[in-house]
Design an enzyme around this catalytic site. Structure first.
Site, short mmCIF file in Angstrom:
data_model
loop_
_atom_site.label_atom_id
_atom_site.label_comp_id
_atom_site.label_asym_id
_atom_site.label_seq_id
_atom_site.Cartn_x
_atom_site.Cartn_y
_atom_site.Cartn_z
N ASP A 233 8.71 -5.40 -6.56
CA ASP A 233 8.17 -4.80 -7.79
C ASP A 233 8.26 -5.81 -8.93
O ASP A 233 9.32 -6.42 -9.14
CB ASP A 233 8.93 -3.52 -8.14
CG ASP A 233 8.25 -2.76 -9.27
OD1 ASP A 233 7.26 -2.07 -8.98
OD2 ASP A 233 8.69 -2.88 -10.42
N ILE A 234 7.16 -5.99 -9.67
CA ILE A 234 7.16 -6.92 -10.80
C ILE A 234 7.95 -6.30 -11.95
O ILE A 234 7.64 -5.19 -12.39
CB ILE A 234 5.72 -7.25 -11.24
CG1 ILE A 234 4.94 -7.87 -10.08
CG2 ILE A 234 5.73 -8.19 -12.45
CD1 ILE A 234 3.49 -8.16 -10.41
N GLU A 283 1.95 -2.36 -9.38
CA GLU A 283 2.54 -3.69 -9.40
C GLU A 283 3.54 -3.88 -8.26
O GLU A 283 4.39 -4.77 -8.32
CB GLU A 283 3.24 -3.95 -10.75
CG GLU A 283 4.42 -3.05 -11.04
CD GLU A 283 4.06 -1.75 -11.73
OE1 GLU A 283 4.93 -1.14 -12.35
OE2 GLU A 283 2.89 -1.33 -11.63
#
Length: 381
Positions: A233-234, A283
Protein backbone atom coordinates in the site's frame (compact mmCIF):
# COMPACT_ATOMS: atom_id res chain seq x y z
CA UNK A 1 -31.98 -4.18 1.81
CA UNK A 2 -33.82 -5.29 -1.37
CA UNK A 3 -31.63 -7.45 -3.55
CA UNK A 4 -33.03 -10.17 -5.77
CA UNK A 5 -31.17 -12.62 -7.97
CA UNK A 6 -32.57 -14.37 -11.02
CA UNK A 7 -30.51 -17.19 -12.55
CA UNK A 8 -27.90 -16.92 -13.88
CA UNK A 9 -27.18 -14.06 -11.53
CA UNK A 10 -24.12 -15.07 -9.51
CA UNK A 11 -22.12 -17.10 -12.02
CA UNK A 12 -23.42 -16.36 -15.53
CA UNK A 13 -23.32 -19.24 -17.95
CA UNK A 14 -20.83 -19.16 -20.80
CA UNK A 15 -22.07 -17.42 -23.97
CA UNK A 16 -23.88 -19.72 -26.45
CA UNK A 17 -21.76 -21.56 -29.00
CA UNK A 18 -23.79 -20.10 -31.89
CA UNK A 19 -22.65 -16.49 -31.56
CA UNK A 20 -22.20 -14.62 -34.82
CA UNK A 21 -21.62 -11.11 -36.09
CA UNK A 22 -25.40 -10.56 -35.78
CA UNK A 23 -25.57 -11.68 -32.12
CA UNK A 24 -26.92 -9.16 -29.61
CA UNK A 25 -26.52 -8.52 -25.90
CA UNK A 26 -29.80 -10.40 -25.28
CA UNK A 27 -27.94 -13.61 -26.04
CA UNK A 28 -25.47 -13.13 -23.18
CA UNK A 29 -25.99 -14.06 -19.52
CA UNK A 30 -26.64 -11.00 -17.36
CA UNK A 31 -26.89 -10.23 -13.65
CA UNK A 32 -30.25 -9.27 -12.19
CA UNK A 33 -29.23 -7.65 -8.91
CA UNK A 34 -31.47 -4.80 -7.76
CA UNK A 35 -30.60 -2.86 -4.60
CA UNK A 36 -32.62 -0.07 -3.07
CA UNK A 37 -30.54 3.12 -2.78
CA UNK A 38 -31.56 3.37 0.88
CA UNK A 39 -29.79 0.15 1.93
CA UNK A 40 -26.57 0.48 3.92
CA UNK A 41 -23.14 0.36 2.28
CA UNK A 42 -22.02 -2.37 4.67
CA UNK A 43 -24.84 -4.62 3.40
CA UNK A 44 -23.67 -4.08 -0.18
CA UNK A 45 -20.13 -4.94 0.98
CA UNK A 46 -21.38 -8.26 2.36
CA UNK A 47 -23.20 -8.87 -0.92
CA UNK A 48 -19.94 -8.40 -2.85
CA UNK A 49 -18.08 -10.58 -0.36
CA UNK A 50 -20.59 -13.41 -0.73
CA UNK A 51 -20.49 -13.27 -4.54
CA UNK A 52 -16.92 -12.61 -5.78
CA UNK A 53 -17.95 -12.58 -9.47
CA UNK A 54 -20.63 -9.91 -9.02
CA UNK A 55 -19.34 -6.88 -11.01
CA UNK A 56 -21.63 -4.31 -9.41
CA UNK A 57 -25.19 -3.54 -8.33
CA UNK A 58 -28.07 -1.64 -9.92
CA UNK A 59 -29.52 1.04 -7.62
CA UNK A 60 -33.25 1.75 -7.51
CA UNK A 61 -35.37 4.32 -5.74
CA UNK A 62 -38.75 2.77 -4.95
CA UNK A 63 -38.23 0.35 -7.81
CA UNK A 64 -37.21 3.03 -10.34
CA UNK A 65 -33.74 2.85 -11.90
CA UNK A 66 -31.30 5.33 -10.37
CA UNK A 67 -27.90 4.15 -11.58
CA UNK A 68 -25.16 1.58 -11.05
CA UNK A 69 -22.10 1.32 -8.82
CA UNK A 70 -19.39 -1.16 -9.74
CA UNK A 71 -17.51 -3.45 -7.36
CA UNK A 72 -14.25 -1.72 -8.32
CA UNK A 73 -15.43 1.82 -7.48
CA UNK A 74 -17.15 0.63 -4.31
CA UNK A 75 -14.04 -1.16 -3.03
CA UNK A 76 -11.68 1.67 -3.99
CA UNK A 77 -13.75 4.20 -2.05
CA UNK A 78 -14.22 1.94 0.98
CA UNK A 79 -10.50 1.06 1.11
CA UNK A 80 -9.46 4.70 1.42
CA UNK A 81 -8.51 6.03 4.83
CA UNK A 82 -11.65 6.34 6.98
CA UNK A 83 -13.75 5.08 4.04
CA UNK A 84 -15.43 2.39 6.12
CA UNK A 85 -16.01 4.75 9.05
CA UNK A 86 -17.64 7.33 6.77
CA UNK A 87 -19.80 5.17 4.55
CA UNK A 88 -20.40 1.74 6.15
CA UNK A 89 -23.53 2.77 8.04
CA UNK A 90 -24.81 5.26 5.47
CA UNK A 91 -27.17 4.54 2.55
CA UNK A 92 -25.39 3.30 -0.56
CA UNK A 93 -26.83 6.32 -2.37
CA UNK A 94 -24.39 8.58 -0.47
CA UNK A 95 -21.43 6.60 -1.79
CA UNK A 96 -22.95 6.45 -5.28
CA UNK A 97 -23.25 10.24 -5.46
CA UNK A 98 -19.53 10.62 -4.70
CA UNK A 99 -18.30 7.87 -7.05
CA UNK A 100 -20.83 8.57 -9.81
CA UNK A 101 -19.36 8.37 -13.31
CA UNK A 102 -20.61 7.93 -16.87
CA UNK A 103 -22.59 4.69 -17.17
CA UNK A 104 -22.62 2.81 -20.45
CA UNK A 105 -26.30 1.90 -21.01
CA UNK A 106 -27.07 -0.14 -24.12
CA UNK A 107 -30.29 -1.74 -25.40
CA UNK A 108 -30.56 -5.50 -25.37
CA UNK A 109 -30.77 -5.49 -29.19
CA UNK A 110 -27.30 -3.88 -29.50
CA UNK A 111 -24.80 -6.00 -31.41
CA UNK A 112 -22.10 -7.62 -29.28
CA UNK A 113 -19.43 -6.34 -31.68
CA UNK A 114 -20.71 -2.76 -31.30
CA UNK A 115 -21.01 -3.09 -27.51
CA UNK A 116 -17.42 -4.33 -27.21
CA UNK A 117 -16.20 -1.40 -29.31
CA UNK A 118 -18.11 1.10 -27.14
CA UNK A 119 -16.76 -0.54 -23.98
CA UNK A 120 -13.05 -0.42 -24.92
CA UNK A 121 -13.33 3.17 -26.21
CA UNK A 122 -14.08 4.45 -22.70
CA UNK A 123 -11.56 6.27 -20.52
CA UNK A 124 -8.93 3.98 -18.92
CA UNK A 125 -10.46 4.31 -15.45
CA UNK A 126 -13.87 3.27 -16.87
CA UNK A 127 -12.61 0.42 -19.05
CA UNK A 128 -13.76 -2.39 -16.72
CA UNK A 129 -16.99 -0.77 -15.52
CA UNK A 130 -19.98 -3.11 -16.10
CA UNK A 131 -22.46 -2.36 -18.88
CA UNK A 132 -26.11 -1.68 -18.01
CA UNK A 133 -28.38 -3.50 -20.48
CA UNK A 134 -31.94 -2.21 -20.96
CA UNK A 135 -34.01 -5.22 -22.01
CA UNK A 136 -37.35 -3.40 -21.91
CA UNK A 137 -38.61 -0.02 -20.64
CA UNK A 138 -37.66 0.14 -16.92
CA UNK A 139 -36.08 -3.34 -17.09
CA UNK A 140 -32.33 -3.14 -16.49
CA UNK A 141 -29.70 -5.83 -16.06
CA UNK A 142 -25.94 -5.78 -15.42
CA UNK A 143 -23.41 -7.24 -17.88
CA UNK A 144 -19.78 -7.86 -16.94
CA UNK A 145 -17.58 -6.38 -19.69
CA UNK A 146 -15.46 -9.52 -19.33
CA UNK A 147 -18.38 -11.53 -20.74
CA UNK A 148 -18.63 -9.16 -23.73
CA UNK A 149 -14.92 -9.55 -24.50
CA UNK A 150 -15.15 -13.34 -24.21
CA UNK A 151 -18.15 -13.33 -26.56
CA UNK A 152 -16.28 -11.11 -29.01
CA UNK A 153 -13.34 -13.50 -28.89
CA UNK A 154 -15.70 -16.34 -29.79
CA UNK A 155 -17.10 -14.31 -32.68
CA UNK A 156 -13.55 -13.72 -33.88
CA UNK A 157 -12.95 -17.46 -33.78
CA UNK A 158 -16.09 -18.04 -35.84
CA UNK A 159 -14.94 -15.38 -38.28
CA UNK A 160 -11.57 -17.12 -38.52
CA UNK A 161 -13.29 -20.33 -39.60
CA UNK A 162 -15.45 -18.58 -42.19
CA UNK A 163 -12.51 -16.60 -43.56
CA UNK A 164 -10.39 -19.72 -43.79
CA UNK A 165 -13.16 -21.55 -45.65
CA UNK A 166 -13.67 -18.59 -47.99
CA UNK A 167 -9.97 -18.32 -48.68
CA UNK A 168 -9.81 -22.04 -49.38
CA UNK A 169 -12.68 -21.85 -51.86
CA UNK A 170 -11.06 -18.88 -53.57
CA UNK A 171 -7.67 -20.66 -53.73
CA UNK A 172 -5.94 -17.96 -51.72
CA UNK A 173 -2.21 -18.52 -51.25
CA UNK A 174 -0.88 -20.01 -48.02
CA UNK A 175 1.02 -16.85 -47.15
CA UNK A 176 -2.14 -14.74 -47.27
CA UNK A 177 -3.96 -17.25 -45.08
CA UNK A 178 -1.15 -17.11 -42.51
CA UNK A 179 -1.27 -13.31 -42.51
CA UNK A 180 -5.04 -13.32 -41.91
CA UNK A 181 -4.75 -15.90 -39.12
CA UNK A 182 -1.91 -13.94 -37.54
CA UNK A 183 -4.04 -10.79 -37.43
CA UNK A 184 -6.96 -12.63 -35.86
CA UNK A 185 -4.64 -14.29 -33.32
CA UNK A 186 -3.23 -10.89 -32.40
CA UNK A 187 -6.78 -9.53 -32.00
CA UNK A 188 -7.72 -12.41 -29.68
CA UNK A 189 -4.53 -11.89 -27.66
CA UNK A 190 -5.36 -8.22 -27.26
CA UNK A 191 -8.88 -9.06 -26.10
CA UNK A 192 -7.46 -11.45 -23.49
CA UNK A 193 -5.01 -8.77 -22.32
CA UNK A 194 -7.79 -6.19 -21.97
CA UNK A 195 -9.89 -8.63 -19.94
CA UNK A 196 -7.09 -9.50 -17.50
CA UNK A 197 -4.97 -6.35 -17.07
CA UNK A 198 -5.44 -3.06 -15.23
CA UNK A 199 -5.96 -0.25 -17.75
CA UNK A 200 -3.84 2.30 -15.87
CA UNK A 201 -0.85 0.34 -14.56
CA UNK A 202 -0.83 -2.54 -17.10
CA UNK A 203 -0.30 -5.14 -14.36
CA UNK A 204 -2.89 -7.86 -13.72
CA UNK A 205 -6.32 -6.72 -12.52
CA UNK A 206 -8.34 -7.96 -9.55
CA UNK A 207 -10.18 -10.55 -11.66
CA UNK A 208 -6.88 -12.01 -12.87
CA UNK A 209 -5.59 -12.01 -9.26
CA UNK A 210 -8.59 -14.02 -8.06
CA UNK A 211 -8.35 -16.53 -10.91
CA UNK A 212 -4.59 -17.01 -10.52
CA UNK A 213 -4.78 -17.42 -6.74
CA UNK A 214 -7.56 -20.00 -7.11
CA UNK A 215 -5.55 -21.98 -9.70
CA UNK A 216 -2.29 -21.92 -7.73
CA UNK A 217 -4.07 -22.70 -4.45
CA UNK A 218 -5.42 -25.93 -5.98
CA UNK A 219 -2.07 -26.90 -7.54
CA UNK A 220 0.03 -26.20 -4.47
CA UNK A 221 -2.51 -27.86 -2.17
CA UNK A 222 -2.17 -31.09 -4.14
CA UNK A 223 1.63 -30.78 -4.07
CA UNK A 224 1.74 -29.76 -0.37
CA UNK A 225 3.87 -26.78 -1.42
CA UNK A 226 4.00 -23.31 0.11
CA UNK A 227 2.43 -20.14 -1.31
CA UNK A 228 3.13 -16.56 -0.22
CA UNK A 229 1.25 -13.31 -0.68
CA UNK A 230 2.48 -9.72 -0.42
CA UNK A 231 0.07 -6.78 -0.08
CA UNK A 232 1.61 -3.36 -0.77
CA UNK A 233 0.00 0.00 0.00
CA UNK A 234 1.35 3.44 -0.96
CA UNK A 235 1.74 5.49 2.22
CA UNK A 236 -0.30 8.71 2.43
CA UNK A 237 -1.43 8.42 -1.19
CA UNK A 238 -4.51 10.58 -0.57
CA UNK A 239 -2.23 13.41 0.59
CA UNK A 240 -0.18 12.87 -2.58
CA UNK A 241 -3.29 13.13 -4.77
CA UNK A 242 -4.56 16.19 -2.91
CA UNK A 243 -1.18 17.93 -3.25
CA UNK A 244 -0.14 17.07 -6.81
CA UNK A 245 -3.45 16.21 -8.52
CA UNK A 246 -4.93 13.01 -9.92
CA UNK A 247 -2.82 13.03 -13.08
CA UNK A 248 0.33 13.00 -10.99
CA UNK A 249 -1.31 10.33 -8.82
CA UNK A 250 -1.90 8.14 -11.87
CA UNK A 251 1.73 8.62 -12.95
CA UNK A 252 2.85 7.66 -9.44
CA UNK A 253 0.77 4.46 -9.54
CA UNK A 254 2.31 3.58 -12.91
CA UNK A 255 5.87 4.12 -11.62
CA UNK A 256 5.24 2.09 -8.48
CA UNK A 257 3.63 -0.77 -10.44
CA UNK A 258 6.56 -0.90 -12.87
CA UNK A 259 9.05 -0.90 -10.00
CA UNK A 260 7.23 -3.72 -8.19
CA UNK A 261 7.31 -5.83 -11.38
CA UNK A 262 11.04 -5.16 -11.84
CA UNK A 263 11.80 -5.99 -8.20
CA UNK A 264 9.89 -9.27 -8.42
CA UNK A 265 11.56 -10.22 -11.72
CA UNK A 266 15.01 -9.55 -10.26
CA UNK A 267 14.16 -12.05 -7.49
CA UNK A 268 13.19 -14.79 -9.96
CA UNK A 269 16.22 -16.86 -8.98
CA UNK A 270 14.86 -17.19 -5.45
CA UNK A 271 11.28 -17.97 -6.48
CA UNK A 272 10.67 -21.38 -8.00
CA UNK A 273 7.48 -20.71 -9.98
CA UNK A 274 6.00 -17.90 -12.04
CA UNK A 275 4.77 -14.96 -9.97
CA UNK A 276 1.90 -12.51 -10.47
CA UNK A 277 1.79 -8.76 -9.75
CA UNK A 278 -1.71 -7.27 -9.65
CA UNK A 279 -3.42 -4.02 -8.80
CA UNK A 280 -5.52 -5.04 -5.81
CA UNK A 281 -7.50 -1.82 -5.54
CA UNK A 282 -6.84 1.92 -5.52
CA UNK A 283 -3.26 2.45 -4.35
CA UNK A 284 -2.85 -1.17 -3.23
CA UNK A 285 -0.94 -3.89 -5.10
CA UNK A 286 -0.61 -7.64 -4.54
CA UNK A 287 2.12 -10.14 -5.38
CA UNK A 288 1.45 -13.90 -5.50
CA UNK A 289 4.59 -16.04 -5.01
CA UNK A 290 3.95 -19.76 -5.62
CA UNK A 291 6.40 -22.16 -3.95
CA UNK A 292 7.99 -19.28 -2.01
CA UNK A 293 8.69 -19.57 1.71
CA UNK A 294 7.97 -16.80 4.21
CA UNK A 295 11.67 -15.84 4.25
CA UNK A 296 11.74 -15.60 0.45
CA UNK A 297 8.57 -13.50 0.40
CA UNK A 298 9.91 -11.11 3.07
CA UNK A 299 13.12 -10.74 1.05
CA UNK A 300 11.14 -9.90 -2.09
CA UNK A 301 8.96 -7.45 -0.13
CA UNK A 302 12.03 -5.69 1.28
CA UNK A 303 13.44 -5.36 -2.24
CA UNK A 304 10.14 -3.84 -3.44
CA UNK A 305 10.06 -1.39 -0.52
CA UNK A 306 13.67 -0.29 -1.06
CA UNK A 307 13.31 0.16 -4.81
CA UNK A 308 10.15 2.23 -4.54
CA UNK A 309 11.77 4.46 -1.93
CA UNK A 310 14.83 4.82 -4.16
CA UNK A 311 12.61 6.33 -6.87
CA UNK A 312 12.46 9.42 -4.63
CA UNK A 313 9.02 10.46 -5.88
CA UNK A 314 8.45 13.71 -3.99
CA UNK A 315 5.61 13.79 -1.45
CA UNK A 316 6.09 16.92 0.63
CA UNK A 317 2.90 16.36 2.63
CA UNK A 318 3.96 12.92 3.87
CA UNK A 319 4.43 12.98 7.69
CA UNK A 320 6.86 10.10 7.30
CA UNK A 321 9.25 11.09 4.54
CA UNK A 322 9.71 13.63 1.78
CA UNK A 323 9.19 10.90 -0.82
CA UNK A 324 6.68 8.16 -1.65
CA UNK A 325 7.07 4.97 0.44
CA UNK A 326 5.34 1.61 0.75
CA UNK A 327 3.97 -0.39 3.66
CA UNK A 328 3.88 -4.15 3.02
CA UNK A 329 2.22 -7.14 4.65
CA UNK A 330 3.39 -10.70 3.98
CA UNK A 331 1.70 -14.04 4.66
CA UNK A 332 2.67 -17.62 3.77
CA UNK A 333 1.04 -21.02 4.13
CA UNK A 334 0.69 -24.48 2.68
CA UNK A 335 -2.90 -24.81 1.35
CA UNK A 336 -4.84 -27.28 3.51
CA UNK A 337 -8.56 -28.06 3.85
CA UNK A 338 -8.83 -26.09 7.09
CA UNK A 339 -7.26 -22.98 5.50
CA UNK A 340 -8.88 -20.89 2.78
CA UNK A 341 -7.55 -18.31 0.36
CA UNK A 342 -9.44 -15.70 2.39
CA UNK A 343 -7.35 -16.65 5.43
CA UNK A 344 -4.14 -15.99 3.47
CA UNK A 345 -5.43 -12.61 2.23
CA UNK A 346 -6.67 -11.66 5.71
CA UNK A 347 -3.27 -12.51 7.26
CA UNK A 348 -1.40 -10.40 4.69
CA UNK A 349 -3.88 -7.55 5.14
CA UNK A 350 -3.54 -7.70 8.94
CA UNK A 351 0.25 -7.58 8.58
CA UNK A 352 -0.10 -4.60 6.24
CA UNK A 353 -2.13 -2.69 8.81
CA UNK A 354 0.39 -3.59 11.49
CA UNK A 355 3.12 -2.13 9.25
CA UNK A 356 1.09 1.09 9.08
CA UNK A 357 0.53 1.13 12.83
CA UNK A 358 4.27 0.72 13.45
CA UNK A 359 5.12 3.81 11.42
CA UNK A 360 4.80 2.68 7.75
CA UNK A 361 7.64 2.24 5.23
CA UNK A 362 8.28 -1.29 6.48
CA UNK A 363 7.57 -4.98 5.91
CA UNK A 364 5.66 -7.11 8.44
CA UNK A 365 5.21 -10.89 8.28
CA UNK A 366 1.76 -11.99 9.45
CA UNK A 367 0.36 -15.24 10.80
CA UNK A 368 -2.75 -17.06 9.65
CA UNK A 369 -5.32 -17.48 12.41
CA UNK A 370 -7.72 -20.28 11.60
CA UNK A 371 -10.45 -18.89 13.83
CA UNK A 372 -10.19 -15.36 12.46
CA UNK A 373 -13.21 -13.78 10.85
CA UNK A 374 -12.73 -12.64 7.30
CA UNK A 375 -11.40 -9.20 6.48
CA UNK A 376 -14.57 -7.42 5.46
CA UNK A 377 -16.44 -8.54 8.58
CA UNK A 378 -13.66 -7.11 10.72
CA UNK A 379 -13.83 -3.82 8.84
CA UNK A 380 -17.60 -3.50 8.95
CA UNK A 381 -18.13 -4.87 12.45
Amino acid sequence: MFAKFIAPSIEPEKPPKTLSLESTLKELAVFDVQVEASCLAKDVARLFQAHPLLPGVILNVSGTFLGMISRQRFMERMSRPYGVDIFACRPIQALYQITQTDILILPGVALIVMAAQRAVQRQPEELYEPIVVQLEPEVYRLLDVHQVLLALSQIHQQATWYISELYYNLSVTQSELEAANSQLTAANSELYRLAHSDGLTQVANRRCFNEYLEKEWQKLGEAAAEISLILCDIDFFKKYNDTYGHQAGDACLQQVAKTIVEAVKSSAGKVLRETLVARYGGEEFAVILPEASADMAVSVAEKIRARVKKLEIENIKSPLSSCVTLSLGVASTVPRPEISQKDLIAAADSALYEAKDRGRDRVILGNIELDSVNESEKLLG
